[in-house]
Design an enzyme around this catalytic site. Structure first.
Site, PDB file in Angstrom:
ATOM      1  N   CYS A  39     -21.525  -1.084  45.305  1.00 18.44           N
ATOM      2  CA  CYS A  39     -22.032  -2.709  44.152  1.00 18.44           C
ATOM      3  C   CYS A  39     -21.550  -3.330  43.962  1.00 18.44           C
ATOM      4  CB  CYS A  39     -22.532  -1.041  43.041  1.00 18.44           C
ATOM      5  SG  CYS A  39     -20.726  -0.824  41.424  1.00 18.44           S
ATOM      6  N   CYS A  76     -16.817  -2.620  34.720  1.00 18.00           N
ATOM      7  CA  CYS A  76     -18.352  -2.715  35.104  1.00 18.00           C
ATOM      8  C   CYS A  76     -18.542  -3.326  33.771  1.00 18.00           C
ATOM      9  CB  CYS A  76     -18.659  -2.305  35.651  1.00 18.00           C
ATOM     10  SG  CYS A  76     -20.377  -2.786  36.199  1.00 18.00           S
ATOM     11  N   HIS A 116     -16.490  12.989  32.665  1.00 15.39           N
ATOM     12  CA  HIS A 116     -16.704  12.280  33.374  1.00 15.39           C
ATOM     13  C   HIS A 116     -15.525  10.499  33.119  1.00 15.39           C
ATOM     14  CE1 HIS A 116     -17.975   8.630  35.673  1.00 15.39           C
ATOM     15  NE2 HIS A 116     -18.441   9.132  36.885  1.00 15.39           N
ATOM     16  N   GLU A 135     -16.392   8.364  32.338  1.00 18.31           N
ATOM     17  CA  GLU A 135     -17.355   6.696  32.090  1.00 18.31           C
ATOM     18  C   GLU A 135     -18.219   7.334  30.667  1.00 18.31           C
ATOM     19  OE1 GLU A 135     -20.822   4.916  34.084  1.00 18.31           O
ATOM     20  OE2 GLU A 135     -21.945   4.792  31.970  1.00 18.31           O
ATOM     21  N   THR A 155     -24.370   5.500  33.090  1.00 25.65           N
ATOM     22  CA  THR A 155     -24.749   4.880  34.197  1.00 25.65           C
ATOM     23  C   THR A 155     -25.147   5.135  35.142  1.00 25.65           C
ATOM     24  OG1 THR A 155     -22.889   3.483  35.220  1.00 25.65           O
ATOM     25  CG2 THR A 155     -24.154   2.428  33.172  1.00 25.65           C
ATOM     26  N   ASN A 175     -21.982   8.782  41.610  1.00 26.36           N
ATOM     27  CA  ASN A 175     -23.799   8.505  41.811  1.00 26.36           C
ATOM     28  C   ASN A 175     -23.908   8.859  43.073  1.00 26.36           C
ATOM     29  OD1 ASN A 175     -23.118   6.096  44.015  1.00 26.36           O
ATOM     30  ND2 ASN A 175     -21.410   5.740  42.457  1.00 26.36           N
TER      31      ASN A 175
HETATM   32 FE1  F3S Z   1     -21.686   0.662  39.923  1.00 29.52          FE
HETATM   33 FE2  F3S Z   1     -21.218  -0.715  37.543  1.00 29.52          FE
HETATM   34 FE3  F3S Z   1     -23.398  -0.123  37.696  1.00 29.52          FE
HETATM   35  S1  F3S Z   1     -19.246  -0.377  39.175  1.00 29.52           S
HETATM   36  S2  F3S Z   1     -23.001   2.095  39.466  1.00 29.52           S
HETATM   37  S3  F3S Z   1     -22.915  -1.319  38.461  1.00 29.52           S
HETATM   38  S4  F3S Z   1     -22.190   0.524  36.082  1.00 29.52           S
END
Ligand code: F3S
Length: 304
Positions: A14, A103, A132, A134, A171, A229
């Site tokens: 991403c 991020c 996790h 985050e 996220t 993810n």
């Molecule tokens: Fe990537 Fe940031 Fe979403 S690292 S998965 S764009 S929260």
């Protein structure tokens, strides 16, 4: 047997040079050039050990588990998933150069948590797992005001003051599971405020997989076991009725999965490099004796 290989789009890394997984890797590589031999990753910069290994081998970036292991004057790259405030304080104390690869979409949840806490709100932070990275990074922004919970436990919570409580989310949660869990919670506590933060990259990858899973019924996700993810991509494929597997590398593919199949969807998590997905695709072709022309390459390497 020959099989149609459909690559879900979007899939893989991403972000760009400024944010997301691409941004984090870009910042680490830049730091390694500026501080050669003195650049350290505090934990996995993204949840993919192959990316971490490449950064170590090709850019001499060392990975440590504790900030105390980093020599004074070095550069420390802070992971994409965010870090607790104590990490920044410790880095300052040790006179380290901080390269913050958090991020911005994670920073936004961290900022929100601090703001809500300063306004006297109670926060429920919904995560895939309480360990996790985050989740830990957000929880520690306002630990006295935050309850850290997970999708399987959120319904056991008893919320005393729903009017004054805000739900924030990780996220990279499953869009399907989160939507259903949060709508049940809202029914139970109508006064609750819910501010989901599932990021656009996660949503878009899941949306593509859900659509193709329904059409094709057979999905392989390329992603590391620690990648939230990537695991969620496999789950949403399965929840959409498909036979779905997650593999870390091509070595984990099993030939019996392909018996009787005419089509397969391949997708990959936001922390999976394209070269790894390409190896999986090549192995599928070997297993199924599929001609090279049958899938459309769209490789966008960050680490060739
Ligand atoms: Fe990537 Fe940031 Fe979403 S690292 S998965 S764009 S929260």
């Amino acid at each position: 047997m020959s099989i149609d290989i459909i690559i879900a789009k979007p899939s893989g890394f991403c972000g760009n040079e400024k944010f997301g997984v691409r941004g984090a890797i870009f910042k680490a590589i830049q730091a390694s050039k500026q501080y050669p031999g003195k650049t350290y990753l505090l934990g996995e910069i993204v949840h993919n050990s192959h990316v971490v290994k490449q950064l170590e081998e090709e850019f001499s970036i060392k990975t440590v588990q504790s900030i105390s292991e980093i020599p004074q004057g070095s550069a420390v790259v802070l992971r994409a998933h965010g870090s607790a405030p104590s990490v920044y304080q410790q880095a300052k104390k040790q006179e380290l150069v901080v390269v913050d690869a958090t991020c911005p979409l994670v920073s936004s949840v961290q900022n929100k948590a601090r703001k809500l806490a300063s306004e006297g709100k109670r926060i429920i932070y919904l995560a895939s797992s309480s360990s996790h990275d985050e989740a830990i990074s957000v929880y520690h922004q306002a630990p006295n005001s935050t309850i850290l919970t997970t999708l399987d436990k959120i319904h056991t919570l008893s919320i005393d003051d729903p009017k004054n409580t805000v739900v924030l989310t990780q996220t990279t949660l499953s869009t399907l599971e989160t939507e259903s869990a949060l709508s049940r919670l809202k029914k139970k506590y109508p006064e609750l405020t819910i501010v989901p933060h599932i990021c656009p990259a996660t949503t878009a990858r899941q949306k593509a997989v859900i659509k193709l899973a329904k059409e094709v019924g057979f999905v392989i996700i390329v992603g590391h076991p620690t990648s939230s993810n990537s695991n969620r991509l496999r789950e949403v494929a399965q929840d959409s009725g498909a036979e779905a597997y997650i593999v870390d590398t091509e070595k984990e593919l099993k030939s019996n999965w392909f018996i009787g199949k005419t089509k397969v969807v391949v997708s990959s998590g936001a922390s999976t490099p394209d070269w790894l997905t390409e190896k999986v695709v090549e192995k599928i072709k070997t297993i199924t004796q599929t001609d090279n022309s049958q899938h459309n390459k769209s490789i966008n390497y960050l680490l060739p």
